[in-house]
Enzyme design. Structure first.
Site, mmCIF file in Angstrom:
data_model
loop_
_atom_site.group_PDB
_atom_site.id
_atom_site.type_symbol
_atom_site.label_atom_id
_atom_site.label_comp_id
_atom_site.label_asym_id
_atom_site.label_seq_id
_atom_site.Cartn_x
_atom_site.Cartn_y
_atom_site.Cartn_z
ATOM 1 N N ASP A 129 -2.444 10.485 -2.225
ATOM 2 C CA ASP A 129 -2.684 9.797 -3.371
ATOM 3 C C ASP A 129 -2.779 10.153 -4.247
ATOM 4 O O ASP A 129 -2.776 9.010 -6.035
ATOM 5 C CB ASP A 129 -3.225 8.722 -3.087
ATOM 6 C CG ASP A 129 -3.157 8.227 -1.869
ATOM 7 O OD1 ASP A 129 -2.944 8.635 -0.390
ATOM 8 O OD2 ASP A 129 -2.640 7.113 -2.351
ATOM 9 N N GLN A 163 -2.076 2.077 10.728
ATOM 10 C CA GLN A 163 -1.126 2.470 9.135
ATOM 11 C C GLN A 163 -0.147 2.875 9.948
ATOM 12 O O GLN A 163 1.383 3.059 10.192
ATOM 13 C CB GLN A 163 -1.445 3.086 7.873
ATOM 14 C CG GLN A 163 -1.895 1.734 6.407
ATOM 15 C CD GLN A 163 -3.012 1.812 6.840
ATOM 16 O OE1 GLN A 163 -4.376 2.826 7.775
ATOM 17 N NE2 GLN A 163 -3.867 2.367 5.678
ATOM 18 N N ASN A 169 -6.092 12.123 0.172
ATOM 19 C CA ASN A 169 -4.804 11.418 1.288
ATOM 20 C C ASN A 169 -5.837 10.678 2.063
ATOM 21 O O ASN A 169 -6.680 10.884 2.612
ATOM 22 C CB ASN A 169 -3.700 12.393 1.809
ATOM 23 C CG ASN A 169 -3.040 11.378 2.318
ATOM 24 O OD1 ASN A 169 -2.214 10.647 1.880
ATOM 25 N ND2 ASN A 169 -2.153 11.852 4.189
ATOM 26 N N LYS A 170 -5.582 9.535 2.831
ATOM 27 C CA LYS A 170 -5.293 9.618 3.709
ATOM 28 C C LYS A 170 -7.108 9.810 4.257
ATOM 29 O O LYS A 170 -6.505 11.083 5.086
ATOM 30 C CB LYS A 170 -4.686 8.344 4.853
ATOM 31 C CG LYS A 170 -5.040 7.786 6.089
ATOM 32 C CD LYS A 170 -5.655 6.321 5.722
ATOM 33 C CE LYS A 170 -5.711 5.562 4.756
ATOM 34 N NZ LYS A 170 -6.197 4.888 3.712
ATOM 35 N N ARG A 226 0.245 -1.270 -0.109
ATOM 36 C CA ARG A 226 -0.026 0.115 0.067
ATOM 37 C C ARG A 226 0.875 1.417 -0.564
ATOM 38 O O ARG A 226 1.917 1.321 0.483
ATOM 39 C CB ARG A 226 -1.049 0.306 1.439
ATOM 40 C CG ARG A 226 -0.318 -0.720 2.499
ATOM 41 C CD ARG A 226 0.620 -0.469 3.548
ATOM 42 N NE ARG A 226 0.232 1.939 3.498
ATOM 43 C CZ ARG A 226 0.575 2.243 4.028
ATOM 44 N NH1 ARG A 226 2.293 1.947 3.902
ATOM 45 N NH2 ARG A 226 1.062 3.400 3.748
ATOM 46 N N GLY A 227 0.227 2.419 0.228
ATOM 47 C CA GLY A 227 1.287 3.894 -0.360
ATOM 48 C C GLY A 227 1.254 4.039 -1.699
ATOM 49 O O GLY A 227 1.260 2.804 -2.852
HETATM 50 O O1 MRU Z 1 -4.881 3.063 1.674
HETATM 51 P P1 MRU Z 1 -2.920 3.339 2.286
HETATM 52 O O2 MRU Z 1 -2.965 2.903 3.428
HETATM 53 O O3 MRU Z 1 -2.947 2.645 0.589
HETATM 54 O O4 MRU Z 1 -3.602 4.272 2.001
HETATM 55 C C1 MRU Z 1 -1.904 5.184 1.954
HETATM 56 C C2 MRU Z 1 -1.516 6.592 2.117
HETATM 57 O O5 MRU Z 1 -3.146 7.768 2.055
HETATM 58 C C3 MRU Z 1 -0.856 6.884 2.050
HETATM 59 O O6 MRU Z 1 -1.034 9.028 3.015
HETATM 60 C C4 MRU Z 1 -0.676 7.766 0.833
HETATM 61 O O7 MRU Z 1 -0.795 6.453 0.181
HETATM 62 C C5 MRU Z 1 1.011 8.243 0.612
HETATM 63 S S1 MRU Z 1 2.692 7.316 0.395
HETATM 64 C C6 MRU Z 1 3.521 7.994 -0.161
#
Ligand code: MRU
Length: 351
Positions: free
Chosen positions: A235, A194, A245-246, A49-50
């Site tokens: 994202d 996370q 973003n998250k 993820r990320g």
């Molecule tokens: O659902 P996830 O864990 O994939 O979400 C990730 C995020 O929101 C991160 O902040 C984003 O992808 C940036 S990672 C460098």
């Protein structure tokens, strides 16, 4: 850090090795994905993820699909259907589709050419992270009090979310290297934790002082003056600077705007989506209700309770003090009419 989030395995047949993030911090276990189903499942259940890490998996995943297709005798239509499943496995992080689209034209030249391009995607990500981390640290140093800083971050944006070093966490690492981090407030990041599971694990490994807090403690901490700056990843960043973003990011931005605390988005240029004019056009992934109504499989709400579970939110550009990429720093709050544009020379202030 000693581990690799995403790596290519040649020896045991073409496969992508993923550090299974669902098992951290308890266990460092790996998944060797040699077929599209395994990759799609790993992406959907957040074993990987990320946004930038998803880009790496997307690029290498096309090589996996080519090898599987050759083994199983797929025709072109089937190959492109399977690559499409990979590309769409998660909708919000633009890096996944971006990386698949980047390697696709090389299919005509054969798997070796696709693999070479995929390797470039990975190498460029690390280089971008290291460069944007320096630019982000410089930007903050110029605007924050001249002492070690109290930072707040959300979700995980470190090595685990990228190919190496990290984005927002890369800026934290850079500041730490300069002796400029007093404490990092780590939002636990409900519902999948996370922050608590992954960011705290990375910070502990690097010896960076931190506290984990429930997400709802963040706005109060910002308003009480306990935080010098908030750093998040992204994202997808729209052309006007609106940033997905998250989930929980927009609340941090609102608190920062009220308190006059810098709110900084750090991401590689591969997360900028110039084809998306603003945040209203960003698809927000909705995830399973059980992530909200249960904790580690134990129900936390009455049976049958429905849930609203968006994985991301969109922070309007007007609340963002800085968008830091390897190409420079844009300041949407200061310049409300700014548009991110291609190309900007590396290191230059953009736009
Ligand atoms: O659902 P996830 O864990 O994939 O979400 C990730 C995020 O929101 C991160 O902040 C984003 O992808 C940036 S990672 C460098």
């Amino acid at each position: 850090m000693a581990f690799k989030t995403v790596q290519w395995l040649d020896e045991s047949g073409p496969a992508v090795r993923l550090l299974d993030q669902t098992r951290l911090p308890g266990e460092e276990a790996y998944i060797d994905a040699a077929d599209v189903d395994t990759l799609v499942s790993a992406i959907r259940r957040l074993a990987v993820r990320g946004a930038p890490a998803l880009g790496a998996v997307g690029a290498l995943g096309v090589v996996v699909a080519l090898a599987q297709g050759a083994r199983e005798g797929w025709d072109d239509a089937r190959l492109h259907h399977e690559i499409g499943r990979l590309r769409e496995a998660r909708p919000t992080a633009v890096n996944l589709a971006w990386a698949v689209d980047r390697v696709l034209p090389l299919i005509a030249e054969g798997p070796a050419a696709v693999l070479a391009e995929a390797r470039r995607v990975l190498a460029e990500d690390e280089a971008a992270n290291r460069q944007l981390a320096k630019l982000g640290a410089d930007w903050l140093v110029a605007r924050c009090p001249p002492r070690p800083l109290r930072l707040l971050t959300h979700c995980n944006t470190g090595t685990l979310a990228t190919t190496a070093w990290g984005t927002a966490l890369g800026v934290v690492r850079e500041l730490h290297g300069r002796g400029l981090v007093e404490l990092v407030h780590v939002d636990e990041t409900r519902p999948l934790l996370q922050g608590a599971r992954l960011t705290a694990w990375e910070l502990a490994a690097d010896g960076i002082d931190h506290v984990v807090q429930v997400d709802s403690a963040a706005p109060g901490a910002i308003l009480r003056g306990l935080v010098d700056a908030v750093l998040i990843g992204a994202d997808r960043i729209a052309a006007n600077g609106d940033t997905a973003n998250k989930v929980g990011s927009v609340g941090l931005a609102l608190a920062c705007a009220d308190a006059g605390v810098p709110f900084v988005v750090a991401a590689p240029w591969s997360t900028v989506d110039l084809a998306t004019p603003d945040g209203t056009a960003i698809t927000i992934e909705e995830r399973d209700a059980a992530e909200v109504t249960a904790l580690a499989g134990v129900p936390t709400a009455p049976a049958g309770t429905r849930a609203f579970n968006p994985a991301f939110d969109v922070t309007p550009a007007r609340l963002v003090d800085a968008i830091v990429t390897e190409r420079g720093v844009a300041e949407p709050k200061r310049r409300p009419d700014m548009r991110l544009t291609e190309p900007a020379a590396p290191g230059r202030t953009a736009p």
